[in-house]
Write a protein that holds these residues in place. Structure first.
Motif, PDB file in Angstrom:
ATOM      1  N   SER A   1      -0.971   0.853   6.816  1.00 54.75           N
ATOM      2  CA  SER A   1      -1.986   1.122   7.587  1.00 54.75           C
ATOM      3  C   SER A   1      -1.154   2.540   6.769  1.00 54.75           C
ATOM      4  O   SER A   1      -0.408   3.688   6.913  1.00 54.75           O
ATOM      5  N   VAL A   2      -2.669   3.881   7.075  1.00 50.84           N
ATOM      6  CA  VAL A   2      -2.458   4.636   6.486  1.00 50.84           C
ATOM      7  C   VAL A   2      -3.567   5.703   7.637  1.00 50.84           C
ATOM      8  O   VAL A   2      -4.520   5.066   8.084  1.00 50.84           O
TER       9      VAL A   2
ATOM     10  N   THR B   1     -14.403   8.685   2.727  1.00 47.66           N
ATOM     11  CA  THR B   1     -14.883   8.241   1.024  1.00 47.66           C
ATOM     12  C   THR B   1     -13.483   7.371   0.340  1.00 47.66           C
ATOM     13  O   THR B   1     -13.962   6.327  -0.021  1.00 47.66           O
ATOM     14  N   LEU B   2     -12.594   7.805   0.858  1.00 47.29           N
ATOM     15  CA  LEU B   2     -11.559   7.247   0.497  1.00 47.29           C
ATOM     16  C   LEU B   2     -11.335   5.580   1.309  1.00 47.29           C
ATOM     17  O   LEU B   2     -10.833   4.999   1.038  1.00 47.29           O
ATOM     18  N   ALA B   3     -11.433   5.892   3.225  1.00 43.93           N
ATOM     19  CA  ALA B   3     -11.527   4.778   2.838  1.00 43.93           C
ATOM     20  C   ALA B   3     -13.182   3.802   2.326  1.00 43.93           C
ATOM     21  O   ALA B   3     -12.464   2.132   2.163  1.00 43.93           O
TER      22      ALA B   3
ATOM     23  N   ILE C   1      -8.704  -5.139   7.045  1.00 44.16           N
ATOM     24  CA  ILE C   1      -8.222  -3.408   6.965  1.00 44.16           C
ATOM     25  C   ILE C   1      -9.446  -3.226   7.850  1.00 44.16           C
ATOM     26  O   ILE C   1     -10.254  -3.615   7.800  1.00 44.16           O
ATOM     27  N   LEU C   2      -8.516  -2.880   9.200  1.00 44.62           N
ATOM     28  CA  LEU C   2      -9.700  -1.766  10.059  1.00 44.62           C
ATOM     29  C   LEU C   2      -9.472  -1.084   9.973  1.00 44.62           C
ATOM     30  O   LEU C   2      -8.754  -0.052  10.070  1.00 44.62           O
TER      31      LEU C   2
ATOM     32  N   ILE D   1      -4.711  -4.410   9.314  1.00 46.69           N
ATOM     33  CA  ILE D   1      -3.766  -2.771   8.413  1.00 46.69           C
ATOM     34  C   ILE D   1      -5.577  -1.851   8.555  1.00 46.69           C
ATOM     35  O   ILE D   1      -6.205  -2.195   8.397  1.00 46.69           O
ATOM     36  N   LEU D   2      -4.705  -0.720   9.767  1.00 45.17           N
ATOM     37  CA  LEU D   2      -5.205   0.577  10.443  1.00 45.17           C
ATOM     38  C   LEU D   2      -4.859   1.307   8.754  1.00 45.17           C
ATOM     39  O   LEU D   2      -4.298   1.721   8.229  1.00 45.17           O
ATOM     40  N   ILE D   3      -6.382   2.221   9.039  1.00 43.07           N
ATOM     41  CA  ILE D   3      -6.759   3.304   8.531  1.00 43.07           C
ATOM     42  C   ILE D   3      -7.791   4.128   9.026  1.00 43.07           C
ATOM     43  O   ILE D   3      -8.866   3.669   9.529  1.00 43.07           O
TER      44      ILE D   3
END
Length: 442
Positions: free
Chosen positions: A54-55, A67-69, A112-113, A139-141
């Motif tokens: 998670s980030v 973009t990174l996501a 991943i959310l 997993i949180l982004i």
């Protein structure tokens, strides 16, 4: 995916805004942010190994958070789901969690959310996510332009790694603009457009590290500019000004005008003219000068020209420097104005500045003179036997926490480097030093 969904997504990709079409699909295509996605960095290794935890991505608009996501979405084997906090509700999150549990239970597949603008979620919505982040169901982004330590639930923060994105460097923005104009695959190369050098420089400057802003201006320029007689669309400085709705100021950041303006800015602060200082600040900001460069000059002026006449000047300037890096434009202009006007209005003294210059000259002239024995360190092996530290008087054991003893090398006995003026707080410093020295003799 059925045929209609495939056709819809294909058409959207072709017709989507330029900034969306040019969004990198791999880490290698991402520009800037080397401090977090350099090949030896944690985030780069985690994405490459598909071991992302998670980030939260935090930074100004147009710096690559989404973009990174998307890059993670293209590289991960996990199920990737995206929602926007401005429109999503609890029901949307419940559906994501339910699907994530099914995937985890039936196939052992992670979910991943990605939540864009996560700071828009209220406390209740953020609290709902917490147990599912904690037990690994999702997993949180998160992506936010606001300081996550203020806007995101502390419990979520503690279970996430914060990555701060910086404004994209000017040269990188220039390369993106050129790709946008000339690339025939994801750019607008098929329109047969050309961008003039001064327009390129102007857009790169005025974007302030926001790639989306620069690309939107390019797209608008190409789509709304008529072809010239040579059959090409020319993106001139005039066109660029119209597209970004700012007028170019005569300000070459590598030429005389750059140095003249910053010189006038500093001299206005030194001369205690806050009005002139703010005016030259505005000229630099309007022309796209780096806010970090301006902040550095204010800090230097606070130390060099204000000094101990108002010790708070450097505190204000230093905090302003940190604040503009965290906040970015346009709000950074308010912070810089506060710092510049404070430094300009503060009492002035260059005594501290003159002190170090004088001391440096002395060192250059006389070299490393012997340090008085009583000031030398007595703790390392054999030092005490050599008499190091012997005879040292501990200042706190005396009245006013002061005692006369030789601090300078004996050859410089009586030499003065720092000479407090009678301005501002230095008047108190001067009076204080005179008093304690007098009372020590009595």
């Amino acid at each position: 995916m059925d045929l209609f969904e495939y056709m819809r997504s294909t058409n959207m990709e072709k017709e989507s805004p330029l900034a969306a079409r040019m969004r990198p699909k791999t880490l290698e295509e991402v520009v800037g942010q080397e401090h977090i996605i350099g090949k030896d960095k944690l985030l780069y290794r985690a994405i490459k190994a598909d071991k992302i935890s998670s980030v939260i991505f935090y930074g100004p608009p147009g710096t690559g958070k989404t973009t990174l996501a998307k890059v993670i979405a293209n590289t991960t084997s996990a199920e990737f789901t995206q929602i926007n906090a401005t429109v999503a509700g609890k029901k949307d999150m419940e559906e994501v969690v339910a699907k994530a549990k099914d995937l985890q239970g039936m196939y052992g597949k992670r979910t991943i959310l990605f939540i864009d603008e996560i700071h828009r979620f209220n406390k209740g919505q953020q609290d709902y996510l917490l147990p599912f982040v904690e037990d690994g169901t999702i997993i949180l982004i998160g992506a936010t332009t606001e300081n996550p330590y203020f806007e995101v639930n502390g419990a979520l923060i503690s279970r996430s790694i914060i990555f701060e994105l910086k404004p994209i460097p000017r040269e990188a923005v220039k390369k993106l603009i050129e790709k946008a104009v000339y690339d025939t695959q994801v750019g607008m190369g098929s329109y047969n457009a050309v961008i003039e050098e001064d327009a390129l420089e102007f857009l790169a400057d005025l974007s302030g590290g926001d790639a989306r802003l620069a690309l939107n201006a390019v797209e608008l320029g190409v789509m709304t500019t008529e072809r010239s007689e040579d059959g090409k669309i020319h993106i001139t400085l005039d066109v660029a000004q119209e597209c970004i709705q700012k007028r170019a100021v005569r300000y070459d950041k590598n030429g005389d005008n750059h140095y003249d303006t910053i010189s006038a800015f500093i001299k206005s602060m030194r001369g205690s003219d806050a009005d002139a200082a703010v005016y030259y600040l505005a000229r630099m900001l309007y022309a796209g000068e780096s806010i970090t460069f301006i902040a550095r000059r204010i800090m230097i002026c606070a130390a060099e020209d204000v000094g101990n006449a108002d010790p708070m000047a450097l505190v204000v300037a230093t905090n302003a420097s940190m604040a503009v890096e965290r906040i970015g434009m346009p709000e950074a202009q308010i912070i810089l104005s506060q710092a510049a006007s404070y430094v300009a209005s503060a009492p002035k003294s260059n005594a501290a500045c003159e002190a170090i210059f004088s001391a440096m000259s002395e060192v250059e002239a006389t070299g490393n003179l012997a340090i008085p024995t009583h000031l030398q360190d007595a703790h390392y092996k054999g030092a005490a036997k050599l008499g190091h530290g012997t005879g040292y008087k501990y200042a706190h054991a005396y009245k006013n926490n002061y005692v006369e003893q030789q601090y300078l090398p004996y050859e410089l006995s009586g030499k003065e480097f720092y000479k407090p003026t009678g301005n501002g707080y230095e008047q108190k410093i001067r009076e204080h030093m005179a008093r304690i020295k007098k009372e020590a003799k009595e």
